[in-house]
Motif scaffolding. Structure first.
Motif, short mmCIF file in Angstrom:
data_model
loop_
_atom_site.label_atom_id
_atom_site.label_comp_id
_atom_site.label_asym_id
_atom_site.label_seq_id
_atom_site.Cartn_x
_atom_site.Cartn_y
_atom_site.Cartn_z
N ASP A 2 98.60 -10.80 17.08
CA ASP A 2 99.79 -10.49 17.84
C ASP A 2 100.78 -11.64 17.81
O ASP A 2 101.99 -11.44 17.74
N ARG A 4 101.15 -13.88 15.37
CA ARG A 4 101.81 -13.92 14.07
C ARG A 4 102.86 -12.83 13.95
O ARG A 4 103.95 -13.04 13.42
N ARG A 5 102.50 -11.64 14.42
CA ARG A 5 103.44 -10.52 14.36
C ARG A 5 104.69 -10.84 15.19
O ARG A 5 105.82 -10.55 14.79
N ARG A 7 105.86 -13.85 15.85
CA ARG A 7 106.67 -14.86 15.17
C ARG A 7 107.48 -14.24 14.03
O ARG A 7 108.64 -14.59 13.81
N ARG A 8 106.80 -13.31 13.27
CA ARG A 8 107.52 -12.64 12.18
C ARG A 8 108.71 -11.84 12.72
O ARG A 8 109.79 -11.85 12.16
N TRP A 9 108.49 -11.15 13.83
CA TRP A 9 109.57 -10.36 14.42
C TRP A 9 110.71 -11.26 14.92
O TRP A 9 111.88 -10.98 14.74
N MET A 11 111.48 -14.20 13.63
CA MET A 11 112.21 -14.68 12.45
C MET A 11 113.13 -13.59 11.90
O MET A 11 114.29 -13.83 11.55
N ALA A 12 112.61 -12.36 11.83
CA ALA A 12 113.42 -11.24 11.32
C ALA A 12 114.65 -11.02 12.20
O ALA A 12 115.76 -10.76 11.72
N ARG A 13 114.45 -11.15 13.52
CA ARG A 13 115.57 -10.95 14.44
C ARG A 13 116.63 -12.03 14.25
O ARG A 13 117.83 -11.75 14.24
N ARG A 14 116.17 -13.29 14.04
CA ARG A 14 117.15 -14.37 13.81
C ARG A 14 117.92 -14.15 12.51
O ARG A 14 119.12 -14.40 12.44
#
Length: 200
Positions: A2, A4-5, A7-9, A11-14
């Motif tokens: 959760d 990692r997911r 953090r990925r979200w 980064m994608a949002r930024r």
């Protein structure tokens, strides 16, 4: 997982926010370059020497009768052809009619001493704007605004939105077909004003 997911979200949002900011900045820049909204409140003034003075609405004042003296009678002189004017001569003129923007002033088609032609604007007062051009048109001044976008000879960019100014007419212009002069915004295909060129 959760974490990692998440953090990925994040980064994608930024990245999405960054892309959105770039698109917004580019869009604002393009919009400003095209519309140039500051031109609605700016003024450019020209003060060029007119070729012929007060072309429209001039008043000719006769000399006072007290200075008219009797002329002794002399035999009539032999007839001679009238002299051809050597200076600039007004051929046609008219006052501006507003189209998209309130406009005042007059326009005059002038024949120059060397046989060339020019158009002068006297006392022009209109709005400033992007990509403004001066056209000689084969359409009458009471034609629909959209008609002035064709059948014209361009005299170049409008020098200023206020004041006196002079434009050279290309030798290739078919002056016998000219019926009006137009201030035209090429970028948005919009007329600012038109003046009839009524033959003097």
């Amino acid at each position: 997982m959760d974490g990692r997911r998440g953090r990925r979200w994040g980064m994608a949002r930024r990245v999405l926010v960054g892309v959105g900011v770039v698109v917004l900045v580019v869009g604002v820049g393009v919009g400003l370059a095209l519309f140039q909204p500051w031109r609605l409140v700016t003024t450019r003034t020209a003060d060029e020497v007119l070729l012929v003075p007060t072309s429209v609405g001039a008043v000719v004042v006769p000399p006072p009768s007290s200075v008219v003296a009797a002329v002794p009678s002399v035999p009539p002189a032999p007839s001679v052809p009238p002299a051809v004017p050597v200076g600039p001569v007004a051929l046609a003129s008219g006052v501006f009619r507003s189209l998209e923007h309130a406009t005042t002033g007059s326009a005059t088609l002038v024949r120059l001493a060397d046989g060339g032609h020019a158009v002068q604007f006297e006392g022009l007062d209109t709005s400033d704007g992007p990509d403004l051009k001066v056209y000689l048109s084969d359409k009458p001044s009471d034609a629909a605004e959209s008609a002035f976008g064709s059948g014209f000879t361009s005299l170049g960019e409008l020098k200023a939105n206020q004041g006196n100014q002079v434009y050279a007419v290309p030798a290739s212009a078919a002056l016998e077909d000219v019926r009006s002069v137009v201030i035209w915004c090429e970028r948005f295909s919009a007329g600012f004003a038109v003046a009839p060129l009524e033959r003097a």
